[in-house]
Design a protein around this motif. Structure first.
Motif, PDB file in Angstrom:
ATOM      1  N   ALA A   1      -5.482  -5.213  -4.671  1.00 18.32           N
ATOM      2  CA  ALA A   1      -5.449  -5.418  -3.216  1.00 18.32           C
ATOM      3  C   ALA A   1      -5.979  -6.799  -2.833  1.00 18.32           C
TER       4      ALA A   1
ATOM      5  N   ALA B   1       2.093   1.750  -3.441  1.00 17.92           N
ATOM      6  CA  ALA B   1       0.999   2.200  -4.327  1.00 17.92           C
ATOM      7  C   ALA B   1       0.590   3.644  -4.068  1.00 17.92           C
ATOM      8  N   GLY B   2       1.072   4.222  -2.957  1.00 11.77           N
ATOM      9  CA  GLY B   2       0.710   5.605  -2.638  1.00 11.77           C
ATOM     10  C   GLY B   2      -0.556   5.703  -1.808  1.00 11.77           C
ATOM     11  N   VAL B   3      -1.060   4.557  -1.374  1.00 13.65           N
ATOM     12  CA  VAL B   3      -2.258   4.576  -0.520  1.00 13.65           C
ATOM     13  C   VAL B   3      -1.860   5.092   0.862  1.00 13.65           C
ATOM     14  N   TYR B   4      -0.765   4.589   1.377  1.00 15.12           N
ATOM     15  CA  TYR B   4      -0.241   5.061   2.662  1.00 15.12           C
ATOM     16  C   TYR B   4       0.933   5.995   2.404  1.00 15.12           C
TER      17      TYR B   4
ATOM     18  N   ARG C   1       0.837  -1.215   0.000  1.00 17.88           N
ATOM     19  CA  ARG C   1       0.000   0.000   0.000  1.00 17.88           C
ATOM     20  C   ARG C   1       0.870   1.262   0.000  1.00 17.88           C
TER      21      ARG C   1
ATOM     22  N   PHE D   1      -2.512  -1.616  -8.610  1.00 21.47           N
ATOM     23  CA  PHE D   1      -2.511  -2.268  -7.294  1.00 21.47           C
ATOM     24  C   PHE D   1      -3.736  -3.163  -7.175  1.00 21.47           C
TER      25      PHE D   1
END
Lengths: 495, 294
Positions: B79, B48-51, B45, B77
C-alpha cells in the motif's frame, strides 16, 4: 476457525497476555488466600470473574483494532482469510484467554484454599456459567467496538454503553420517584434498565451461584434469558459490522445510528429528563436554566468529539432544543396523568402473598390525627404515638380480607391524590407500604410501593384492622419510647 | 490472468469506480496512472480484496479476489502507506506473512541482503525509502502471482530502483508474475511498465501496450511558407496543437508513416517527428479530453 490466524494471534499477543496473566494470578492469590471468613465466601472466584469480565472489554480492542485504521486495514483485510473466519478466530482467541484465565485461576485457588468454603458443584456451576457469560460479554463488547469507525470512538462506545444502563437506572430513581406516586427502588418496574447491562447480569448471577444469600444473591433465569438475547443480537450485529463491513469506514466519523447519534442523544435525554423534573418542582429556579446551559455546552463538546468540528451546527441546536421540549413534555405529561395512569393502577397479586405495612406518628389523644415528631412552638420536644401494623394476606384469600383491602386502598388513593396536588411534598414520616412476596416471611419484596400519607386511619378503622392483625402502639416523649402496647391497651388507658 | 469486469465502487453517494473493465496478462507490468482522486488506490484495494466492489467481479486465475480468500495468498499488496505496529522490527513483521502466506524464508533473507535491510532494526526508525524496501521485500517473499504496488515504487532511490527492476524482471521471467504499479512519477513507470491504463472518471479511459501506444502518438513540428489555419489539420486525431506564426507543433495520434505522408501533402517547408515520453502521452491524453494533469 483459521488455525494460521490463531497461531499468528498467539505469537504476536503472547507478551501482553502473559503479563496480564501474571497480574491476574497475583491479584487472585492476594484476594483468595486472605479471604477465609464466611462473608468473603468465594471472593477469589468473584475477583477472578471480575478480571475476566474486564478482559472482555480490552480484548476486542486488541483483536479488532486493525479494521479501525486505514493502514492496518490494508494489510489485515487483504489476508487470505474470510472476514467470518477472522472474526470467529479472534473471538475464540479472546474467549480462550479470558475464560482460560478464569478457569485456571479459579480452579487453582479453589484447590489451594477455596475447597473448604466452596462446594465443588458450586465451582463447576460457576465455571459453566462463566463460559456462557464471558462469551456473551465478548460478543457484545466486540460489537460495541465495531459500531465505531476508529479506535478512539470504539473505546468511547464501549465505555458509553457500559455506563448507559447505570445512568438510565439513576435517572429512573431520581425522576420516576418524583413523578410516580408510590414508586420505590424495589418496585417491580424498578431497575429494569440493568437488564441493559450484560456485565451486571453476569456478575450478579455469578455471585448468586457462589454465595446464595437470600434475598440478595440469587441466580436469575431472567438474566440468563436476557444474556441469551444479548448474545444472539450481538452475533447478528457482528455479522453486519465485521463480516459485511465496508473497509473504507476506517478512520471515518462514527455516524452509524447506534454510535454517537444514539449515545449522545440518549445521554442528553436522560439528563434533560432530570432537569425537567426540576423545572416541574420549581419553575422559577434560575439555577435550572444554568444547568440547561451547561448541558448545552456538554452537548456541543460531545458533538465535537463525534464530528471533530467545533462548529455549532443549526441541526445540532435544533435537536437539542427539540429534546429539551420533549423532556419537559414527557415530565409534565407524566405528572398530569399520574405517570400515564400507572400510579393509580396497583396489581395485588404479583406474588402469592400481599403485604400492607402501615406506620404513622399520631397525636397522643387521637391515633387518627397526624403528629410529626419534633419540637413544639415552645421549643420543647413534642409527645407523640407511633402506630404500626403489618398484615400479610394470601392472595388466594383476598375476598376474606376485602374490608382491609378497601380500607388500605382508600388510604393509598388519598396518598396518590395528595402526591399530585403539590409537586413539593410536605414532609411526613407516615407511610403505607404495599408489596407482594413469594414467601410468608417476605424475604424479597416484589412490586414494592411506598406511599407518604397525611390522612391517617381513624381509631375506628384501626379497631377493624386489629381484628386481622395486631395494631401496635408506642408512646414517645422527648425521643424516648415507652414499651409498646396493643391497641386495646391504648384504648383502655385513654378511657 | 487478472480480469476486472464491470466494477462499480462508490463511497457513499460518490462513485469512484464506474463500470471499470481491465485485463492484465501474466508476466505483464501494468502502469496505472490518473489524476489525484481518480480512484487508483481504490482500484488496487478492491483488487486486493480490501474493499468489496458494489457490483462486478475481479478474478485472478478465475477466482474472485474478494469472495475466495485462498486466492489472496497469491496477491501481495504494497500500500501507499506502509503499516507496522509500533516497536515492530522486520523480524516481528514477518510473523504475519509466515503464518498467513507461503512465505519463503530463503528468498526473504536473500532480498534483505540485496536491499541492505537489518531484520532487527526497529521499523519506525527507518527512513521512508527503507520502509518502502521493507514493504517490497515482504511482498516478494510470499511468491505472489500478482503484485499490487500503490505508489510503493515512489521514494526508492535510483540504485534500489534498479535492483528492484532487475529482481522484478527475474521474477517475471521465472514465475510469470503480474504487476500493477500506480505512481505519480510517470518517468519512473516508463522504464518498468510494458502496458498502461489511464484511470479517469472511474474508468480506464486509455489502455494498451506502452511501446505500441507511444509509437502511435508523436509530436510533429512543421514550418510552412505562410501562416496556416488549424482547420487544415482537421483530418488528423490532434491531441495537442500549438502555433507560432508559420511554425506549427502538434501531437497527433496515428501511425507515424501514414501521418507524415498525409502531412507532406500540405507541402511544409520542414517536418520533424519527435517521440513523446509516457508523461507527455498521459498529459496529452488528458488534455485531449479537456482535463488537466495535476
Amino acid at each position: 476457525m483459521n488455525k494460521n490466524y490463531f497461531n499468528y494471534l498467539l505469537k504476536t499477543r503472547r507478551v501482553p497476555i502473559l503479563f496480564f496473566f501474571a497480574v491476574y494470578i497475583g491479584i487472585m492469590m492476594v484476594t483468595g488466600l486472605n479471604a477465609h471468613a464466611e462473608p468473603d465466601r468465594g471472593i477469589e472466584l468473584i475477583v477472578a470473574a471480575g478480571m475476566s469480565a474486564t478482559l472482555t472489554f480490552a480484548l476486542p480492542v486488541l483483536m479488532f483494532s486493525p479494521v479501525h485504521a486505514r493502514k492496518s486495514a490494508d494489510v489485515f483485510m487483504a489476508l487470505p482469510i474470510s472476514r467470518r473466519e477472522m472474526r470467529i478466530t479472534s473471538l475464540l482467541f479472546s474467549f480462550a484467554v479470558s475464560y482460560g484465565f478464569y478457569f485456571l485461576g479459579s480452579v487453582l485457588l479453589w484447590a489451594i484454599s477455596g475447597h473448604t468454603t466452596i462446594h465443588i458443584q458450586t465451582l463447576c456451576f460457576s465455571l459453566i456459567f462463566m463460559a456462557f457469560g464471558l462469551a456473551v460479554l465478548l460478543l457484545f463488547n466486540s460489537l460495541l467496538f465495531l459500531i465505531a469507525n476508529n479506535l478512539f470512538d470504539g473505546v468511547v462506545m464501549i465505555a458509553a454503553y457500559l455506563c448507559m444502563p447505570l445512568m438510565i437506572f439513576l435517572a429512573e430513581v431520581t425522576t420516576v420517584g418524583t413523578l410516580w406516586a408510590g414508586y420505590t427502588s424495589s418496585s417491580w418496574y424498578s431497575g429494569r434498565a440493568l437488564y441493559l447491562s450484560p456485565v451486571y447480569m453476569v456478575m450478579e448471577n455469578l455471585v448468586g451461584i457462589i454465595r446464595r444469600v437470600q434475598p440478595y444473591n440469587v441466580f436469575s433465569w431472567n438474566f440468563v434469558i436476557a444474556l441469551v438475547i444479548f448474545g444472539i443480537l450481538s452475533e447478528i450485529g457482528l455479522r453486519k459490522e465485521f463480516d459485511e463491513r465496508k473497509t473504507e469506514r476506517a478512520e471515518q466519523l462514527s455516524d452509524g445510528i447506534f454510535a454517537y447519534p444514539l449515545v449522545i442523544n440518549v445521554y442528553a435525554l436522560i439528563s434533560l429528563l432530570v432537569f425537567a423534573v426540576q423545572v416541574l418542582l420549581d419553575p422559577r429556579e434560575v439555577s435550572t436554566l444554568l444547568l440547561y446551559l451547561i448541558l448545552l455546552l456538554i452537548y456541543v463538546v460531545a458533538s465535537f468529539v463525534y464530528k471533530r468540528s467545533v462548529k455549532l451546527e443549526k441541526k445540532t441546536l435544533l435537536v437539542f432544543v427539540g429534546e429539551v421540549l420533549l423532556s419537559i413534555a414527557m415530565v409534565f405529561g407524566a405528572w398530569n396523568t399520574h405517570f400515564f395512569g400507572l400510579a393509580d393502577h396497583y396489581k395485588l397479586d404479583r406474588g402469592p402473598y400481599l403485604w400492607y405495612e402501615y406506620s404513622a406518628f399520631t397525636s397522643v389523644d387521637d391515633l387518627g390525627e397526624e403528629e410529626n415528631p419534633g419540637y413544639d412552638r415552645e421549643g420543647e420536644v413534642s409527645e407523640w404515638m407511633e402506630v404500626d401494623v403489618t398484615i400479610c394476606i394470601p392472595v388466594d384469600q383476598l375476598e376474606q380480607y376485602r374490608e382491609v383491602i378497601d380500607m388500605m386502598d382508600r388510604v393509598r388513593v388519598q396518598a396518590i391524590d395528595d402526591f399530585y396536588e403539590n409537586p413539593i411534598q410536605m414532609y411526613t414520616n407516615n407511610n403505607l407500604r404495599v408489596f407482594n412476596s413469594n414467601e410468608v416471611d417476605h424475604y424479597k419484596p416484589i412490586n414494592y410501593n411506598s406511599y407518604r400519607i397525611h390522612e391517617l386511619l381513624s381509631e375506628e378503622e384501626l379497631k377493624v384492622l386489629n381484628r386481622y392483625a395486631p395494631v401496635v402502639v408506642s408512646h414517645a416523649k422527648g425521643w424516648e419510647y415507652a414499651p409498646s402496647m396493643k391497641l386495646e391497651e391504648y384504648l383502655e388507658t385513654k378511657q | 490472468m487478472l480480469k476486472i469486469e464491470h466494477i462499480y465502487k462508490s463511497f457513499g453517494e460518490k462513485p469512484v469506480l464506474n463500470d471499470l473493465n481491465l485485463e492484465v496478462k501474466d508476466g505483464s507490468v501494468f502502469g496505472l496512472v490518473g489524476v489525484n482522486g481518480a480512484g487508483k488506490s481504490t482500484l488496487l484495494r478492491t483488487i486486493a480484496g480490501v474493499y468489496q466492489a458494489d457490483s462486478g467481479s475481479i478474478t485472478l486465475n478465475d477466482m474472485d479476489t474478494y469472495l475466495c480468500p485462498e486466492i489472496r495468498k497469491e496477491i501481495a499488496f504494497a500500500a501507499d502507506e506502509f503499516y507496522y505496529p509500533s516497536g515492530s522490527t522486520l523480524q516481528s513483521l514477518k510473523v504475519l506473512y509466515e503464518t498467513m502466506y507461503d512465505f519463503d524464508e530463503k528468498v526473504f533473507a536473500e532480498y534483505c541482503d540485496l536491499f541492505e535491510l537489518d531484520v532487527k532494526a526497529t521499523i519506525s526508525n527507518l527512513s521512508k525509502g527503507m520502509k518502502r524496501r521493507v514493504s517490497l521485500v515482504l511482498a516478494l517473499s510470499i511468491h505472489p502471482k500478482l503484485l499490487l504496488m500503490d505508489e510503493a515504487y515512489d521514494g526508492l532511490e535510483p540504485l534500489a530502483r534498479l535492483r528492484f527492476k532487475r529482481l522484478l524482471a527475474q521474477r517475471i521471467e521465472e514465475e510469470q508474475i503480474s504487476v500493477i504499479i500506480s505512481s505519480h512519477n510517470l518517468r519512473e513507470l516508463e522504464d518498468i511498465c510494458d502496458s498502461y491504463g489511464i484511470l479517469e472518471d472511474g474508468k480506464i479511459a486509455s489502455y494498451g501496450d506502452l511501446i505500441d501506444n507511444r509509437g502511435k502518438v508523436n509530436k510533429y513540428q512543421l514550418a510552412f511558407a505562410e501562416e496556416v489555419d488549424r482547420n487544415r489539420f482537421s483530418a488528423f486525431d490532434v491531441l495537442a496543437f500549438e502555433q507560432e506564426g508559420r511554425v506549427v507543433q502538434m501531437v497527433i495520434r496515428g501511425e507515424e508513416e501514414e501521418v507524415s505522408e498525409t502531412l507532406n501533402e500540405l507541402h511544409p517547408l520542414l517536418l520533424d517527428v519527435l517521440p513523446v515520453t509516457f508523461e507527455e502521452l498521459f498529459i496529452y491524453e488528458l488534455e485531449s479530453r479537456g482535463r488537466s494533469y495535476e
